[in-house]
Design a protein around this motif. Structure first.
Motif, PDB file in Angstrom:
ATOM      1  N   VAL A   1       0.867  -1.184   0.000  1.00 11.30           N
ATOM      2  CA  VAL A   1       0.000   0.000   0.000  1.00 11.30           C
ATOM      3  C   VAL A   1       0.901   1.231   0.000  1.00 11.30           C
ATOM      4  O   VAL A   1       1.773   1.376   0.862  1.00 11.30           O
ATOM      5  CB  VAL A   1      -0.926   0.027   1.231  1.00 11.30           C
ATOM      6  CG1 VAL A   1      -1.847   1.245   1.166  1.00 11.30           C
ATOM      7  CG2 VAL A   1      -1.748  -1.252   1.324  1.00 11.30           C
ATOM      8  N   THR A   2       0.708   2.107  -0.957  1.00 12.32           N
ATOM      9  CA  THR A   2       1.523   3.318  -1.049  1.00 12.32           C
ATOM     10  C   THR A   2       0.853   4.482  -0.319  1.00 12.32           C
ATOM     11  O   THR A   2      -0.302   4.392   0.097  1.00 12.32           O
ATOM     12  CB  THR A   2       1.763   3.709  -2.519  1.00 12.32           C
ATOM     13  OG1 THR A   2       0.506   3.886  -3.169  1.00 12.32           O
ATOM     14  CG2 THR A   2       2.556   2.621  -3.232  1.00 12.32           C
ATOM     15  N   LYS A   3       1.589   5.549  -0.176  1.00 15.36           N
ATOM     16  CA  LYS A   3       1.083   6.708   0.556  1.00 15.36           C
ATOM     17  C   LYS A   3      -0.120   7.359  -0.117  1.00 15.36           C
ATOM     18  O   LYS A   3      -0.926   8.018   0.550  1.00 15.36           O
ATOM     19  CB  LYS A   3       2.212   7.738   0.718  1.00 15.36           C
ATOM     20  CG  LYS A   3       3.397   7.218   1.521  1.00 15.36           C
ATOM     21  CD  LYS A   3       4.554   8.180   1.467  1.00 15.36           C
ATOM     22  CE  LYS A   3       5.784   7.602   2.152  1.00 15.36           C
ATOM     23  NZ  LYS A   3       6.979   8.454   2.014  1.00 15.36           N
ATOM     24  N   ASP A   4      -0.229   7.170  -1.435  1.00 16.42           N
ATOM     25  CA  ASP A   4      -1.383   7.736  -2.140  1.00 16.42           C
ATOM     26  C   ASP A   4      -2.536   6.740  -2.246  1.00 16.42           C
ATOM     27  O   ASP A   4      -3.418   6.879  -3.086  1.00 16.42           O
ATOM     28  CB  ASP A   4      -0.970   8.224  -3.534  1.00 16.42           C
ATOM     29  CG  ASP A   4      -0.374   7.105  -4.385  1.00 16.42           C
ATOM     30  OD1 ASP A   4      -0.237   5.975  -3.868  1.00 16.42           O
ATOM     31  OD2 ASP A   4      -0.047   7.361  -5.557  1.00 16.42           O
ATOM     32  N   LYS A   5      -2.508   5.692  -1.388  1.00 20.79           N
ATOM     33  CA  LYS A   5      -3.594   4.710  -1.239  1.00 20.79           C
ATOM     34  C   LYS A   5      -3.752   3.784  -2.445  1.00 20.79           C
ATOM     35  O   LYS A   5      -4.814   3.188  -2.644  1.00 20.79           O
ATOM     36  CB  LYS A   5      -4.927   5.412  -0.947  1.00 20.79           C
ATOM     37  CG  LYS A   5      -4.912   6.218   0.341  1.00 20.79           C
ATOM     38  CD  LYS A   5      -6.261   6.858   0.614  1.00 20.79           C
ATOM     39  CE  LYS A   5      -6.219   7.684   1.894  1.00 20.79           C
ATOM     40  NZ  LYS A   5      -7.519   8.324   2.192  1.00 20.79           N
ATOM     41  N   MET A   6      -2.684   3.630  -3.229  1.00 21.86           N
ATOM     42  CA  MET A   6      -2.685   2.611  -4.273  1.00 21.86           C
ATOM     43  C   MET A   6      -2.260   1.282  -3.658  1.00 21.86           C
ATOM     44  O   MET A   6      -1.369   1.243  -2.792  1.00 21.86           O
ATOM     45  CB  MET A   6      -1.746   2.992  -5.409  1.00 21.86           C
ATOM     46  CG  MET A   6      -2.185   4.212  -6.204  1.00 21.86           C
ATOM     47  SD  MET A   6      -3.725   3.957  -7.147  1.00 21.86           S
ATOM     48  CE  MET A   6      -4.898   4.825  -6.110  1.00 21.86           C
ATOM     49  N   VAL A   7      -2.874   0.181  -4.094  1.00 22.53           N
ATOM     50  CA  VAL A   7      -2.562  -1.144  -3.566  1.00 22.53           C
ATOM     51  C   VAL A   7      -2.021  -2.006  -4.700  1.00 22.53           C
ATOM     52  O   VAL A   7      -2.631  -2.084  -5.775  1.00 22.53           O
ATOM     53  CB  VAL A   7      -3.800  -1.815  -2.941  1.00 22.53           C
ATOM     54  CG1 VAL A   7      -3.432  -3.164  -2.344  1.00 22.53           C
ATOM     55  CG2 VAL A   7      -4.404  -0.912  -1.864  1.00 22.53           C
ATOM     56  N   TYR A   8      -0.881  -2.660  -4.452  1.00 19.92           N
ATOM     57  CA  TYR A   8      -0.224  -3.475  -5.469  1.00 19.92           C
ATOM     58  C   TYR A   8      -0.013  -4.892  -4.955  1.00 19.92           C
ATOM     59  O   TYR A   8       0.196  -5.111  -3.754  1.00 19.92           O
ATOM     60  CB  TYR A   8       1.140  -2.883  -5.847  1.00 19.92           C
ATOM     61  CG  TYR A   8       1.083  -1.520  -6.477  1.00 19.92           C
ATOM     62  CD1 TYR A   8       1.080  -1.367  -7.856  1.00 19.92           C
ATOM     63  CD2 TYR A   8       1.037  -0.370  -5.687  1.00 19.92           C
ATOM     64  CE1 TYR A   8       1.035  -0.101  -8.450  1.00 19.92           C
ATOM     65  CE2 TYR A   8       0.987   0.887  -6.258  1.00 19.92           C
ATOM     66  CZ  TYR A   8       0.984   1.015  -7.637  1.00 19.92           C
ATOM     67  OH  TYR A   8       0.935   2.256  -8.211  1.00 19.92           O
ATOM     68  N   GLY A   9      -0.037  -5.861  -5.879  1.00 20.26           N
ATOM     69  CA  GLY A   9       0.321  -7.236  -5.579  1.00 20.26           C
ATOM     70  C   GLY A   9       1.658  -7.555  -6.222  1.00 20.26           C
ATOM     71  O   GLY A   9       1.992  -7.040  -7.298  1.00 20.26           O
ATOM     72  N   LEU A  10       2.442  -8.421  -5.573  1.00 17.80           N
ATOM     73  CA  LEU A  10       3.764  -8.782  -6.087  1.00 17.80           C
ATOM     74  C   LEU A  10       4.065 -10.230  -5.722  1.00 17.80           C
ATOM     75  O   LEU A  10       3.834 -10.651  -4.587  1.00 17.80           O
ATOM     76  CB  LEU A  10       4.835  -7.858  -5.486  1.00 17.80           C
ATOM     77  CG  LEU A  10       6.299  -8.130  -5.872  1.00 17.80           C
ATOM     78  CD1 LEU A  10       6.507  -7.825  -7.355  1.00 17.80           C
ATOM     79  CD2 LEU A  10       7.232  -7.273  -5.023  1.00 17.80           C
ATOM     80  N   GLY A  11       4.581 -11.017  -6.691  1.00 18.17           N
ATOM     81  CA  GLY A  11       4.998 -12.386  -6.407  1.00 18.17           C
ATOM     82  C   GLY A  11       4.095 -13.427  -7.023  1.00 18.17           C
ATOM     83  O   GLY A  11       3.438 -13.190  -8.049  1.00 18.17           O
ATOM     84  N   ASN A  12       4.039 -14.600  -6.412  1.00 17.63           N
ATOM     85  CA  ASN A  12       3.198 -15.691  -6.913  1.00 17.63           C
ATOM     86  C   ASN A  12       1.734 -15.430  -6.585  1.00 17.63           C
ATOM     87  O   ASN A  12       1.383 -15.204  -5.437  1.00 17.63           O
ATOM     88  CB  ASN A  12       3.612 -17.013  -6.268  1.00 17.63           C
ATOM     89  CG  ASN A  12       4.976 -17.473  -6.727  1.00 17.63           C
ATOM     90  OD1 ASN A  12       5.548 -16.910  -7.647  1.00 17.63           O
ATOM     91  ND2 ASN A  12       5.498 -18.494  -6.092  1.00 17.63           N
ATOM     92  N   ASP A  13       0.903 -15.506  -7.584  1.00 16.38           N
ATOM     93  CA  ASP A  13      -0.533 -15.288  -7.378  1.00 16.38           C
ATOM     94  C   ASP A  13      -1.232 -16.634  -7.173  1.00 16.38           C
ATOM     95  O   ASP A  13      -2.182 -16.979  -7.877  1.00 16.38           O
ATOM     96  CB  ASP A  13      -1.119 -14.545  -8.572  1.00 16.38           C
ATOM     97  CG  ASP A  13      -2.546 -14.075  -8.316  1.00 16.38           C
ATOM     98  OD1 ASP A  13      -2.876 -13.848  -7.138  1.00 16.38           O
ATOM     99  OD2 ASP A  13      -3.312 -13.958  -9.281  1.00 16.38           O
ATOM    100  N   ILE A  14      -0.758 -17.402  -6.175  1.00  9.52           N
ATOM    101  CA  ILE A  14      -1.299 -18.738  -5.921  1.00  9.52           C
ATOM    102  C   ILE A  14      -2.739 -18.630  -5.425  1.00  9.52           C
ATOM    103  O   ILE A  14      -3.030 -17.891  -4.485  1.00  9.52           O
ATOM    104  CB  ILE A  14      -0.429 -19.480  -4.891  1.00  9.52           C
ATOM    105  CG1 ILE A  14       1.006 -19.624  -5.420  1.00  9.52           C
ATOM    106  CG2 ILE A  14      -1.008 -20.854  -4.586  1.00  9.52           C
ATOM    107  CD1 ILE A  14       1.965 -20.224  -4.419  1.00  9.52           C
ATOM    108  N   ASN A  15      -3.618 -19.350  -6.066  1.00 10.36           N
ATOM    109  CA  ASN A  15      -5.043 -19.375  -5.701  1.00 10.36           C
ATOM    110  C   ASN A  15      -5.692 -17.990  -5.757  1.00 10.36           C
ATOM    111  O   ASN A  15      -6.672 -17.728  -5.074  1.00 10.36           O
ATOM    112  CB  ASN A  15      -5.233 -19.961  -4.301  1.00 10.36           C
ATOM    113  CG  ASN A  15      -4.783 -21.401  -4.211  1.00 10.36           C
ATOM    114  OD1 ASN A  15      -4.894 -22.147  -5.181  1.00 10.36           O
ATOM    115  ND2 ASN A  15      -4.263 -21.784  -3.064  1.00 10.36           N
TER     116      ASN A  15
END
Length: 561
Positions: A38-52
C-alpha cells in the motif's frame, strides 16, 4: 533498500523511488513469495506468486512486476489477514474485502455443494462496520464496531463456535450426530455466537489453524474449534467440548495470538501463558509436552515483563517483545526446536520472525519513513555538518565541523577549554596535532552518537585519547569494544595495551580468553602457544609476589603470637 524492508527478499527488486512511497506491506504465502503493498497515495499493489488468486490482481499466475489490486486502490487500508488460501483486507472505514481460494463447497442459490471449489481472484466486499479481522487456515472472523463477532468458513471442527444444522454433508443426514456446515459467506444475522455474547463485548479475536480464540471486555478468554492437543486451553472428551467455552484460567488477558496448534496469551500483568501443541517447543516451557492448561512462560526461570506477543496461524514459532525492547523467540526457529524463550539481537517482532521464522508476516508492517527524526538521529545528522556548525577543528590539515554547545555538554575537556577568553573573541577554529585525523574524528563523533565508529585496530589510539582527556565513559566503551574483538591473533597485543594503561579488568579478560581458548593452539601452533605464555608469565609472576607477601605476613603474625 529501506532498512525496514531488508529482511524481506521479495522487495529486493523494487526501485528505491517506489520504495520511498510505500506506506504498508504484508508478506504471506508458504515461502514468503506473495506480498501486498500500500503506497502513501492509497494505491494497492500485488507482487509475487498469485497462488489461488491470493494477490487479488485478476487472472495472473506469477507477477515479477507490481500489479495494481484495482478493487482496493483508493481505499484507506487498515490491515490484512490471510489463511492457507484466502485473504481479508480491512479499511479504516470498516469495510472488509475477501478473495482467494474457497474449497470444500460454495454458495449456489443458497445451497452449499460439498464437492465444488471456486476462486475469487479479485477482492469482494463482505461487510461494513468492522474494526478487526482474523483468519484461520480455512475460516474467517470479524469483529464489529459494537464488539460482536461473526465467523464463516470451514466448520469441520466447530471453529465457528457452534453446531449449524441447516445443511449436512453426510449421506445419511437423519443419523448424523454432527450437524456442522461449511459457511462460506457470513449471513450477519442472529447466530448462536451473537446470543452467547449478548451481554458481553468481544475486544480481541485470533485464529489458529482450525480453532478460534476471543477476549471479552473484562479479560475473559473463550475458545472453540479443534482441540487435539489442548489448543483450546481445556481438556476435550467429545465433540461438544469443541464448541465455544471459556478458558477458566483467565480474567485479565489483553492479547491472544495463535499458532497452528498452540496459543499464547499476554496478561494485564505483562506475563505470557501458553497452551496447546508443543512438538517444536513452541510453548516455551522447556520440553515438548503438549498442555491443555495455560502454563506461565519464563526466561531462564525469571519473570520478564512482556509488552507484545506474536505467532502465525500456520506455523509453530512464538515471538515476544520484552519491556526492555528485545525480541525473544522459541519453537520452530530456522528448522531447530527452541524449547525456551531465547533472546535475539532484534528490537522488533517483524525482524525476529523474518530471520528465525518462515519469512512471512504475522501482521502488516507499517513504514515510518516520514516520521520526524529522533534526537539521536538528529545529532548524528548534525555531526560534521558545515551548514549548522559554529566551530571547526583542524587535524592533519582537514576540518571537522562541530557545535560548541554539544562539545561543552558532552566533554569535560571541552567544557574547561571553552571557559577561556578565546570563546568570547569568536574564535571558531581549533588546531590539534596530538592524535590522527581518523581517531580524533571518531572521538568527536562519539560525543554526538555515543558509539565508536572506528576499526578495532585503531581503538588503542582512541583509548590513549580517552586517557589523555580523562574520558571515563569513552574509556569503558573502548574496553568493551576490545573485548568483543579479541581473537587468538590479537590477544597478546591487547594484553599489552591493558598493561600499559593499568586496565586490570582487560588484563584478566585476556588471560581468561587465552586459557579458555587453549584449543586454538592447534590452529596457531607455536605462535599462539608463545602468546599464551607471554600473557600468563607476568600474571604468574605477579601472583607469586602476592603469595610471598601473604606468607611473610602470616609468619610475622605467628612470630608476634
Amino acid at each position: 533498500m529501506c532498512s525496514e524492508l531488508r529482511s524481506w527478499p521479495i522487495f529486493n527488486s523494487l526501485e528505491p523511488k517506489f520504495v520511498s512511497q510505500i506506506h504498508m506491506v504484508f508478506v504471506y504465502g508458504k515461502l514468503g513469495n506473495e506480498a501486498l503493498i500500500v503506497t502513501k497515495d492509497k494505491m494497492v499493489y500485488g507482487l509475487g506468486n498469485d497462488i489461488n488468486g491470493c494477490l487479488g490482481i485478476g487472472n495472473e499466475n506469477v507477477t515479477l512486476e507490481l500489479k495494481k489490486v484495482e478493487a482496493l486502490c483508493g481505499k484507506d487500508i487498515k490491515t490484512f489477514a490471510c489463511g492457507s488460501g484466502h485473504v481479508l483486507a480491512l479499511t479504516k472505514e470498516g469495510e472488509v474485502y475477501s478473495w482467494g481460494y474457497y474449497h470444500r463447497g460454495r454458495l449456489r442459490d443458497g445451497i452449499i455443494d460439498d464437492n465444488d471449489t471456486f476462486m475469487l481472484n479479485t477482492p469482494t466486499l463482505v461487510k461494513h462496520d468492522i474494526i478487526d479481522i482474523a483468519c484461520g487456515s480455512n475460516h474467517s472472523v470479524v469483529l464489529t464496531k459494537d464488539y460482536k463477532i461473526y465467523m464463516w468458513g470451514n466448520n469441520k471442527y466447530l471453529q465457528l463456535g457452534y453446531f449449524h444444522s441447516q445443511h449436512c454433508f453426510c449421506k445419511n443426514e437423519e443419523n448424523c450426530g454432527r450437524k456442522s456446515s461449511l459457511i462460506l459467506e457470513p449471513t450477519f444475522k442472529d447466530t448462536p455466537i451473537l446470543a452467547f455474547f449478548k451481554e458481553m463485548k468481544v475486544v480481541y479475536v485470533s485464529c489458529g489453524g482450525t480453532f478460534t480464540i476471543v477476549i471479552t471486555e473484562n479479560g475473559d478468554v473463550y475458545s472453540c474449534g479443534y482441540n487435539c492437543v489442548g489448543q483450546l486451553g481445556r481438556p476435550s472428551n467429545n465433540d461438544l467440548d469443541n464448541m465455544l467455552r471459556q478458558v477458566d484460567f483467565f480474567n485479565d488477558a489483553v492479547k491472544i495470538v495463535c499458532g497452528f496448534e498452540h496459543t499464547l496469551a499476554l496478561t494485564n500483568g505483562r506475563e505470557i501463558y501458553a497452551w496447546g501443541g508443543n512438538n517444536n517447543g513452541q510453548l516455551g516451557i522447556g520440553n515438548k509436552q503438549c498442555s491443555s492448561k495455560p502454563i506461565l512462560v519464563k526466561y531462564k526461570l525469571q519473570r520478564i515483563k512482556w509488552i507484545d506477543i506474536a505467532a502465525l496461524p500456520c506455523y509453530n514459532i512464538s515471538v515476544a517483545l520484552s519491556e526492555e525492547g528485545r525480541a525473544y523467540v522459541w519453537g520452530d526457529c530456522c528448522g531447530q526446536s527452541i524449547l525456551t524463550p531465547t533472546a535475539t539481537s532484534f528490537s522488533n517482532v517483524h525482524d525476529a520472525i523474518a530471520y528465525y521464522g518462515p519469512s512471512v508476516m504475522h501482521k502488516p508492517l507499517v513504514l515510518y519513513m516520514n516520521k520526524e527524526p529522533s534526537v539521536l538521529e538528529s545529532l548524528k545528522a548534525a555531526f560534521d555538518e558545515s551548514s549548522t556548525s559554529d566551530l571547526k577543528i583542524q587535524v592533519e590539515g582537514q576540518f571537522i565541523h562541530v557545535h560548541k554547545a554539544i562539545l561543552k555538554i558532552r566533554s569535560e575537556y571541552f567544557k574547561t577549554m571553552f571557559q577561556h577568553d578565546w570563546i568570547e573573541n569568536n574564535q571558531n577554529v581549533i588546531k590539534h596535532d596530538q592524535f590522527s585525523y581518523v581517531v580524533y574524528k571518531a572521538y568527536l563523533k562519539y560525543l554526538y552518537i555515543d558509539a565508536i565508529d572506528l576499526p578495532l585496530e585503531m581503538v588503542s589510539e582512541l583509548l590513549d585519547l580517552a586517557e589523555t582527556y580523562c574520558e571515563k565513559n569513552l574509556k569503558q566503551t573502548c574496553i568493551q569494544m576490545i573485548k568483543q574483538g579479541i581473537t587468538a591473533s590479537n590477544v597478546e597485543y591487547f594484553y599489552g595495551i591493558a598493561v600499559k594503561y593499568t586496565l586490570e579488568e582487560l588484563q584478566e579478560f585476556c588471560i581468561k580468553f587465552a586459557l579458555n581458548n587453549h584449543k586454538l593452539a592447534l590452529l596457531y601452533a607455536d605462535d599462539f602457544a608463545k602468546q599464551v605464555q607471554n600473557i600468563i608469565k607476568p600474571f604468574i609472576t605477579k601472583a607469586c609476589e602476592v603469595s610471598n607477601l601473604v606468607i611473610l605476613s602470616l609468619k610475622d603474625n605467628a612470630h608476634l603470637k
